[in-house]
Scaffold this motif. Structure first.
Motif, PDB file in Angstrom:
ATOM      1  N   GLY A 182       0.782  -1.227   0.000  1.00  9.72           N
ATOM      2  CA  GLY A 182       0.000   0.000   0.000  1.00  9.72           C
ATOM      3  C   GLY A 182       0.809   1.269   0.000  1.00  9.72           C
ATOM      4  O   GLY A 182       0.243   2.373   0.063  1.00  9.72           O
ATOM      5  N   GLU A 183       2.122   1.148  -0.074  1.00 11.84           N
ATOM      6  CA  GLU A 183       2.969   2.347  -0.123  1.00 11.84           C
ATOM      7  C   GLU A 183       2.767   3.060  -1.462  1.00 11.84           C
ATOM      8  O   GLU A 183       2.903   2.447  -2.527  1.00 11.84           O
ATOM      9  N   PHE A 184       2.420   4.344  -1.402  1.00  9.02           N
ATOM     10  CA  PHE A 184       2.185   5.120  -2.618  1.00  9.02           C
ATOM     11  C   PHE A 184       3.527   5.409  -3.296  1.00  9.02           C
ATOM     12  O   PHE A 184       4.463   5.899  -2.679  1.00  9.02           O
ATOM     13  N   ILE A 185       3.601   5.104  -4.591  1.00 10.15           N
ATOM     14  CA  ILE A 185       4.848   5.283  -5.337  1.00 10.15           C
ATOM     15  C   ILE A 185       4.822   6.563  -6.150  1.00 10.15           C
ATOM     16  O   ILE A 185       5.720   7.406  -6.039  1.00 10.15           O
ATOM     17  N   ARG A 186       3.780   6.740  -6.960  1.00 15.06           N
ATOM     18  CA  ARG A 186       3.722   7.982  -7.753  1.00 15.06           C
ATOM     19  C   ARG A 186       2.344   8.114  -8.398  1.00 15.06           C
ATOM     20  O   ARG A 186       1.570   7.157  -8.471  1.00 15.06           O
ATOM     21  N   LYS A 187       2.120   9.324  -8.889  1.00 19.31           N
ATOM     22  CA  LYS A 187       0.934   9.640  -9.680  1.00 19.31           C
ATOM     23  C   LYS A 187       1.396  10.178 -11.019  1.00 19.31           C
ATOM     24  O   LYS A 187       2.376  10.924 -11.101  1.00 19.31           O
ATOM     25  N   GLU A 188       0.708   9.802 -12.088  1.00 13.09           N
ATOM     26  CA  GLU A 188       1.009  10.352 -13.412  1.00 13.09           C
ATOM     27  C   GLU A 188      -0.235  10.297 -14.282  1.00 13.09           C
ATOM     28  O   GLU A 188      -1.202   9.604 -13.966  1.00 13.09           O
ATOM     29  N   LYS A 189      -0.205  11.084 -15.365  1.00 14.89           N
ATOM     30  CA  LYS A 189      -1.284  11.052 -16.346  1.00 14.89           C
ATOM     31  C   LYS A 189      -0.833  10.177 -17.512  1.00 14.89           C
ATOM     32  O   LYS A 189       0.266  10.352 -18.040  1.00 14.89           O
ATOM     33  N   ILE A 190      -1.696   9.235 -17.900  1.00 16.09           N
ATOM     34  CA  ILE A 190      -1.364   8.316 -19.000  1.00 16.09           C
ATOM     35  C   ILE A 190      -2.524   8.291 -19.979  1.00 16.09           C
ATOM     36  O   ILE A 190      -3.692   8.184 -19.583  1.00 16.09           O
ATOM     37  N   ARG A 191      -2.181   8.396 -21.245  1.00 15.02           N
ATOM     38  CA  ARG A 191      -3.190   8.248 -22.298  1.00 15.02           C
ATOM     39  C   ARG A 191      -3.185   6.790 -22.755  1.00 15.02           C
ATOM     40  O   ARG A 191      -2.182   6.288 -23.255  1.00 15.02           O
ATOM     41  N   PHE A 192      -4.294   6.106 -22.550  1.00 16.45           N
ATOM     42  CA  PHE A 192      -4.401   4.708 -22.951  1.00 16.45           C
ATOM     43  C   PHE A 192      -4.798   4.652 -24.422  1.00 16.45           C
ATOM     44  O   PHE A 192      -5.970   4.524 -24.784  1.00 16.45           O
TER      45      PHE A 192
END
Length: 621
Positions: free
Chosen positions: A594-604
């Motif tokens: 459950g350790e938060f690693i990162r947030k990013e925006k991704i276009r699928f």
């Protein structure tokens, strides 16, 4: 929908020769000599790519039908693998039920063996597929109670293909005046998951099945004592200790496995005292108070039982010893003959009383696949106190009685069956179906749960999960993540788990619970069955879950806004090949604790690579 039919009626005093019928592109042969029955055959085109063959038997005086064999050769056109019954080899003698391999590789004809199916053993179907998940032939028999055998083998003579045989009445059933069975041929070039889903609906309609209701708790995580405590460690104190920790990690039901019953003694044999189903008062000085304590923690309580076996040291043995099918030497017990009403009544009454008196919530019912005509003595007559001729019909009656009478006491009764007794008929009397025992075996637990899913309307449960207490946390997590499309049952000794393992279980079970409806009831597409599955996608309403089991390229049908992506591989990245633009998503990446690693925006859209650790989780919005 318009259908066409070819009907051929045979009013012969004796059928002695094989009859041939065109079924789509197949040349079907029906063989079987019978002095007593006339036979009618009807071939119907149900829809493009779907044919049905109906075989009807009739006679003026009741008789047991003689064996019938249906044979044809399927051309090998883009067929690389198949999914078939795990069911017992029809040629083997009685034995334990744990040797049966997962069907994938098609044997050569001279080495092919018939797979036995019946109400208590798998279901009569096979699906031939290519390596792109496309159905080439899904073959099924409407008969779900009486024994049916299926056999497939590769043969190069007269064009490379597969010899397929279906056997009816190879085992003693019951005397009949009339009989009707259908055989379904589905060769539509569709995703095999869809073909199997359609097949289950066909069985439901043909047999007028009404599946058991599913309580909400059947969907929530379970804790099982079996691998953690076995029998020697089972007592009220140890169970309550595990239960307290199980609640903290997110479990909502506990299954107390073998060892709770009176006079259990491992030295006497595994099931030597089966049949009485009385509480062991040395291990549980006040069983009702113990159950109440567990209930107060917020857990439902289930007990393991094996109604199929009566041990020679049980109190009931002397009364029922002449009402047995055969001895299961490996279990130090006898397998009951349910055709005796006294046998059915005793077993039903004991479980009903146990449920009512102890206020438990249900049963894990084991070993019912030991009762079938494959093991029964040949030509055993109906008389001498038996009220059924068919072993299978009597066993279905037993399970129906147990379900209806326990449900009358508790409308939300929890009933779990295990592979291989997963037949659609039995889905009327249980709401949970578990993979066969495969402890610490990721591949087998994953494969067996996913194989069972398409052909089962009820909730699929993983075999209880266990791993070495010194295992790396990420690798231990794979045991859970690789069975994420089934309900998890945790069976590690939680008192010996590291804080990291407990944190991992708490986090991953929380993710599972948020998506439990989609994971257990959504429309699933499981890819790469020939490789024991590479990845799965399942959607329901506005949620989608994608689980990668092996390094592969994932091509999703849906990327809903509410998305769960699971990296159940040893790699630290996942690759997507999106065949349409699903748009931009906010992606949140976590490790397995459950350790938060990162947030990013991704276009699928198109090729997308996401770095995510082994056993990591991706959430989107």
């Amino acid at each position: 929908m318009k259908t066409t039919a070819l009907t051929i009626l045979l009013f012969l005093a004796q059928i002695t020769i094989a009859q041939s019928y065109p079924v789509g592109k197949l040349d079907l042969s029906i063989e079987g000599e019978d002095k007593n029955f006339s036979r009618a055959v009807k071939v119907t085109t149900i829809a493009p790519g779907i044919e049905e063959v109906e075989i009807s038997l009739s006679t003026q005086k009741k008789a047991i039908p003689a064996p019938i064999t249906i044979k044809f050769k399927q051309a090998s056109i883009d067929i690389q693998s198949y999914l078939g019954p795990y069911g017992a080899d029809g040629l083997n003698e009685p034995t334990s039920l744990y040797h049966y391999p997962i069907s994938r590789m098609i044997p050569v004809s001279f080495n092919a063996k018939p797979a036995f199916t019946s109400a208590m053993m798998d279901q009569p179907s096979m699906t031939l597929i290519n390596n792109d998940n496309t159905n080439r032939l899904t073959l099924a028999v409407s008969e779900l109670v009486y024994p049916t055998t299926l056999q497939i083998g590769e043969n190069e003579e007269n064009g490379v293909g597969f010899d397929i045989k279906i056997g009816l009445f190879s085992y003693v059933t019951t005397a009949l005046e009339s009989y009707k069975v259908k055989i379904r041929f589905d060769n539509r070039a569709i995703n095999y998951n869809d073909a199997q889903t359609d097949l289950l609906e066909w069985w439901k309609v043909e047999n007028q099945l009404s599946f058991a209701s599913i309580p909400k708790k059947a969907h929530a995580p379970f804790y099982c004592t079996w691998y953690a405590l076995k029998t020697d460690g089972l007592n009220a104190k140890n169970i309550e200790q595990q239960a307290e920790l199980a609640v903290k990690i997110g479990c909502e039901t506990i299954i107390v496995d073998d060892g709770w019953q009176k006079a259990y003694d491992a030295k006497s044999g595994y099931c030597a005292y089966n049949g009485d189903w009385k509480i062991n008062t040395q291990r549980f000085t006040d069983f009702n108070q113990h159950v109440e304590k567990v209930h107060d923690l917020g857990l439902k309580y289930m007990l393991w039982v094996a109604p199929s076996m009566i041990g020679e040291k049980s109190e009931i043995y002397e009364k029922l010893k002449d009402k047995m099918l055969y001895k299961a030497d490996w279990a130090s017990a006898w397998v009951v003959d349910p055709r005796f009403p006294e046998v059915r009544k005793h077993l039903t009454d004991r479980l009903v009383s146990l449920l009512k008196d102890s206020k438990i919530d249900g049963f894990k019912i084991d070993f019912m696949d030991l009762i079938n005509s494959r093991f029964a003595p040949k030509n055993l007559p109906m008389g001498n106190g038996r009220d059924y001729e068919s072993v299978e019909e009597a066993t279905v009656k037993l399970l129906a009685d147990i379900y209806s009478q326990t449900k009358a006491i508790n409308p939300d009764v929890l009933i779990e069956y295990r592979q291989f007794f997963t037949n659609p008929v039995l889905q009327q009397y249980a709401n949970m179906f578990r993979a066969i025992d495969c402890p610490n075996n990721i591949l087998e637990n994953r494969t067996r749960t996913l194989d069972a899913r398409n052909l089962n309307k009820q909730v699929i449960h993983a075999d209880p999960l266990a791993w070495n207490q010194n295992e790396d946390t990420e690798i231990a997590a794979l045991q859970l993540l690789q069975t994420f499309l089934s309900v998890p049952q945790i069976s590690t000794d939680l008192t010996k788990m590291s804080s990291s393992h407990l944190k991992m279980l708490q986090f991953l079970l929380l993710q599972w619970k948020e998506f439990n409806e989609v994971l257990t009831r959504g429309q699933a597409y499981n890819y790469g069955p020939e490789a024991n599955y590479r990845w799965s996608e399942v959607s329901l309403e506005n949620k989608t879950a994608v689980v990668a089991y092996q390094p592969t390229v994932i091509s999703p049908k849906n990327i809903n806004k509410n998305l769960l992506i699971v990296n159940a591989t040893h790699k630290n990245s996942l690759v997507f090949d999106c065949n349409k633009d699903f748009g931009i998503r906010n992606v949140f990446i976590y490790n397995c604790t459950g350790e938060f690693i990162r947030k990013e925006k991704i276009r699928f859209n198109g090729l997308v690579k996401i770095n995510v650790p082994t056993a990591g989780i991706i959430r989107t919005n």
